[in-house]
Enzyme design. Structure first.
Site, PDB file in Angstrom:
ATOM      1  N   THR A  88      41.487  55.021  48.161  1.00  0.00           N
ATOM      2  CA  THR A  88      40.296  54.774  48.934  1.00  0.00           C
ATOM      3  C   THR A  88      40.647  54.598  50.400  1.00  0.00           C
ATOM      4  O   THR A  88      41.543  53.820  50.742  1.00  0.00           O
ATOM      5  CB  THR A  88      39.576  53.515  48.414  1.00  0.00           C
ATOM      6  N   ASN A 113      46.340  45.406  39.481  1.00  0.00           N
ATOM      7  CA  ASN A 113      46.493  45.398  40.937  1.00  0.00           C
ATOM      8  C   ASN A 113      45.368  44.634  41.586  1.00  0.00           C
ATOM      9  O   ASN A 113      44.244  44.593  41.096  1.00  0.00           O
ATOM     10  CB  ASN A 113      46.566  46.841  41.473  1.00  0.00           C
ATOM     11  N   ASN A 175      33.010  54.712  46.453  1.00  0.00           N
ATOM     12  CA  ASN A 175      33.631  53.725  45.568  1.00  0.00           C
ATOM     13  C   ASN A 175      32.943  52.371  45.766  1.00  0.00           C
ATOM     14  O   ASN A 175      33.059  51.764  46.834  1.00  0.00           O
ATOM     15  CB  ASN A 175      35.128  53.625  45.895  1.00  0.00           C
ATOM     16  N   SER A 178      35.691  48.776  42.980  1.00  0.00           N
ATOM     17  CA  SER A 178      36.968  48.071  42.991  1.00  0.00           C
ATOM     18  C   SER A 178      36.702  46.576  42.851  1.00  0.00           C
ATOM     19  O   SER A 178      35.813  46.041  43.513  1.00  0.00           O
ATOM     20  CB  SER A 178      37.711  48.323  44.301  1.00  0.00           C
ATOM     21  N   THR A 242      36.138  55.306  34.607  1.00  0.00           N
ATOM     22  CA  THR A 242      35.884  54.045  35.251  1.00  0.00           C
ATOM     23  C   THR A 242      37.007  53.648  36.208  1.00  0.00           C
ATOM     24  O   THR A 242      38.102  54.184  36.131  1.00  0.00           O
ATOM     25  CB  THR A 242      35.799  52.895  34.214  1.00  0.00           C
ATOM     26  N   GLY A 257      45.348  51.493  32.655  1.00  0.00           N
ATOM     27  CA  GLY A 257      46.296  51.956  31.642  1.00  0.00           C
ATOM     28  C   GLY A 257      45.791  51.639  30.243  1.00  0.00           C
ATOM     29  O   GLY A 257      44.594  51.481  30.011  1.00  0.00           O
TER      30      GLY A 257
HETATM   31  C1  LIG Z   1      47.578  50.311  41.893  1.00  0.00           C
HETATM   32  C2  LIG Z   1      46.222  50.920  41.738  1.00  0.00           C
HETATM   33  C3  LIG Z   1      45.443  51.146  42.863  1.00  0.00           C
HETATM   34  C4  LIG Z   1      44.178  51.716  42.729  1.00  0.00           C
HETATM   35  N1  LIG Z   1      43.440  51.955  43.850  1.00  0.00           N
HETATM   36  C5  LIG Z   1      42.238  52.559  43.736  1.00  0.00           C
HETATM   37  C6  LIG Z   1      41.492  52.882  44.884  1.00  0.00           C
HETATM   38  O1  LIG Z   1      41.928  52.675  46.004  1.00  0.00           O
HETATM   39  N2  LIG Z   1      40.269  53.453  44.712  1.00  0.00           N
HETATM   40  C7  LIG Z   1      39.763  53.740  43.465  1.00  0.00           C
HETATM   41  O2  LIG Z   1      38.654  54.269  43.355  1.00  0.00           O
HETATM   42  N3  LIG Z   1      40.465  53.455  42.357  1.00  0.00           N
HETATM   43  C8  LIG Z   1      41.679  52.885  42.471  1.00  0.00           C
HETATM   44  N4  LIG Z   1      42.400  52.610  41.339  1.00  0.00           N
HETATM   45  C9  LIG Z   1      41.795  52.893  40.019  1.00  0.00           C
HETATM   46  C10 LIG Z   1      42.209  54.256  39.467  1.00  0.00           C
HETATM   47  O3  LIG Z   1      41.769  55.306  40.270  1.00  0.00           O
HETATM   48  C11 LIG Z   1      41.655  54.430  38.037  1.00  0.00           C
HETATM   49  O4  LIG Z   1      40.252  54.439  38.112  1.00  0.00           O
HETATM   50  C12 LIG Z   1      42.092  53.323  37.109  1.00  0.00           C
HETATM   51  O5  LIG Z   1      43.438  52.995  37.339  1.00  0.00           O
HETATM   52  C13 LIG Z   1      41.921  53.703  35.652  1.00  0.00           C
HETATM   53  O6  LIG Z   1      42.732  54.821  35.339  1.00  0.00           O
HETATM   54  P1  LIG Z   1      44.143  54.699  34.569  1.00  0.00           P
HETATM   55  O7  LIG Z   1      43.934  53.828  33.388  1.00  0.00           O
HETATM   56  O8  LIG Z   1      44.513  56.115  34.257  1.00  0.00           O
HETATM   57  O9  LIG Z   1      45.085  54.072  35.542  1.00  0.00           O
HETATM   58  C14 LIG Z   1      43.674  52.046  41.448  1.00  0.00           C
HETATM   59  C15 LIG Z   1      44.462  51.808  40.317  1.00  0.00           C
HETATM   60  C16 LIG Z   1      45.721  51.265  40.444  1.00  0.00           C
HETATM   61  C17 LIG Z   1      46.552  51.042  39.222  1.00  0.00           C
END
Ligand SMILES: Cc1cc2nc3c(=O)[nH]c(=O)nc-3n(C[C@H](O)[C@H](O)[C@H](O)COP(=O)(O)O)c2cc1C
Length: 350
Positions: A88, A113, A175, A178, A242, A257
């Site tokens: 973002t 995070n 977004n 968050s 999500t 995750g």
């Molecule tokens: C360290 C970290 C930073 C993230 N930063 C953002 C972000 O800046 N903007 C956003 O829309 N999602 C952010 N996410 C969310 C991810 O884009 C994703 O929606 C979320 O991790 C679920 O997917 P996953 O289970 O495959 O990780 C972040 C996730 C992690 C782990």
């Protein structure tokens, strides 16, 4: 193999330090060297998926937050992601929350995070995009308000960001989901979203860049229909679900995750069933997807394009290759040639 060594070293370090060093290394990575991480892009056309608003050459994209400053587009667009979402990004640079703010749960292949939109601001991110080569990949930019911007001024942050990036990417994401920017998730309330979409209305009349809204897994399931309905009313391109989930027993911030899989699946399934009432909207699924079986399950429920973040950290590019092999297996079993053929007949496929 290369990733196993890289991970072995990186996982000995503090999670955010490892992340920073990796992004710094990848941003200087010669584009062609991405091949050593499995960048072989040949034949990707057979994996192409078409949404209403765009077309991805592979059904899995990189989710937002990994390349917040668009520093490593040259690398991420060279490995088999169909789309790369950066950000973002906020209008002004901001430092984010105090450290430590990124934690690994190795056994559970999960992360937590509380970064708080640390990023270099729209000017620098745009500069990085303009000096990158995304090849034939789709580039998304995820937009957020600055922490110091009040809720009532949030629409103007999104308008500024929209205008900065609309001509320099393939899709944009608002977004509001968050958990790490105080009050941000309140913008998911109907009236607040309406104000943002209303503020963007004029800007969007002459611009066709697809616009999505990314939502939280912690919303009541009953609110999802209203979000799709509003997205449709304002001619958005679709919904992404999500973001990370709050698990108070684990600590502050958002969890992603495998620990998120169950909840994200529930929300995605509701989104997919509501999406059937709004077929003009696209849906992109994200959250706890870590194997071909997860993707297959998502497709069986009606999904098409999805994104990953955490599974890429734990498995590296291998996760993309496993998904690719899984698709090849299904094509063979069902005697089909392309993924779109498979998805068009998914209910009959074994
Ligand atoms: C360290 C970290 C930073 C993230 N930063 C953002 C972000 O800046 N903007 C956003 O829309 N999602 C952010 N996410 C969310 C991810 O884009 C994703 O929606 C979320 O991790 C679920 O997917 P996953 O289970 O495959 O990780 C972040 C996730 C992690 C782990």
């Amino acid at each position: 193999m290369l990733y196993d060594f890289f991970k072995f070293m990186a996982f000995k370090m503090d999670a955010e330090k490892a992340h920073e060093l990796s992004i710094a290394a990848l941003s200087n990575f010669p584009r062609t060297m991405a091949d050593s991480f499995g960048g072989d892009l040949e034949d990707l056309e057979k994996y192409r998926v078409d949404l209403n608003s765009m077309s991805w050459c592979f059904p899995v994209g990189l989710a937002a937050g990994l390349d917040k400053n668009a520093s490593a587009i040259n690398f991420f667009s060279r490995i088999p992601f169909g789309a790369v979402e950066v950000g973002t990004v906020t209008p002004l640079p901001q430092a984010g929350n105090p450290r430590p703010r990124l934690f690994r749960y190795i056994e559970e292949e999960s992360l937590r995070n509380c970064m708080g939109f640390n990023n270099k601001g729209s000017e620098k991110v745009l500069k990085n995009i303009l000096s990158s080569d995304k090849g034939n990949k789709v580039l998304g930019v995820n937009l957020g308000k600055n922490k110091d911007t009040s809720a009532e001024n949030a629409p103007s942050d999104y308008v500024k960001l929209y205008n900065s990036f609309k001509d320099h990417c393939d899709y944009l994401v608002i977004n509001v989901s968050s958990p790490n920017t105080p009050g941000l998730r309140d913008l998911q309330r109907h009236e607040s979203m309406r104000e943002i979409f209303e503020a963007l209305k004029e800007e969007r009349t002459n611009c066709k860049t697809p616009l999505f809204i990314k939502i939280s897994p912690d919303l009541p399931l009953e609110s999802i229909e209203g979000i799709f309905s509003l997205a449709s009313e304002y001619s958005l391109s679709g919904v992404i679900a999500t973001n990370t989930t709050i698990m108070e027993e684990r600590g502050n911030g958002g969890v992603s995750g495998k620990l998120l899989t169950q909840r994200a699946k529930l929300v995605r399934e509701r989104c997919l069933s509501v999406n059937a009432e709004f077929p003009e909207l696209d849906f992109i699924g994200v959250g706890g997807i870590s194997s071909f079986d997860d993707v297959w399950d998502y497709w069986k429920k009606g999904g098409v394009a999805c994104q990953i973040y955490s599974s890429f950290i734990f498995q590296g590019p291998q996760v993309l290759h496993d998904i690719r092999e899984g698709i090849d297996r299904k094509l063979m079993q069902n005697e089909m040639l392309t993924l779109s053929e498979l998805l068009n007949n998914i209910s009959d496929c074994k």
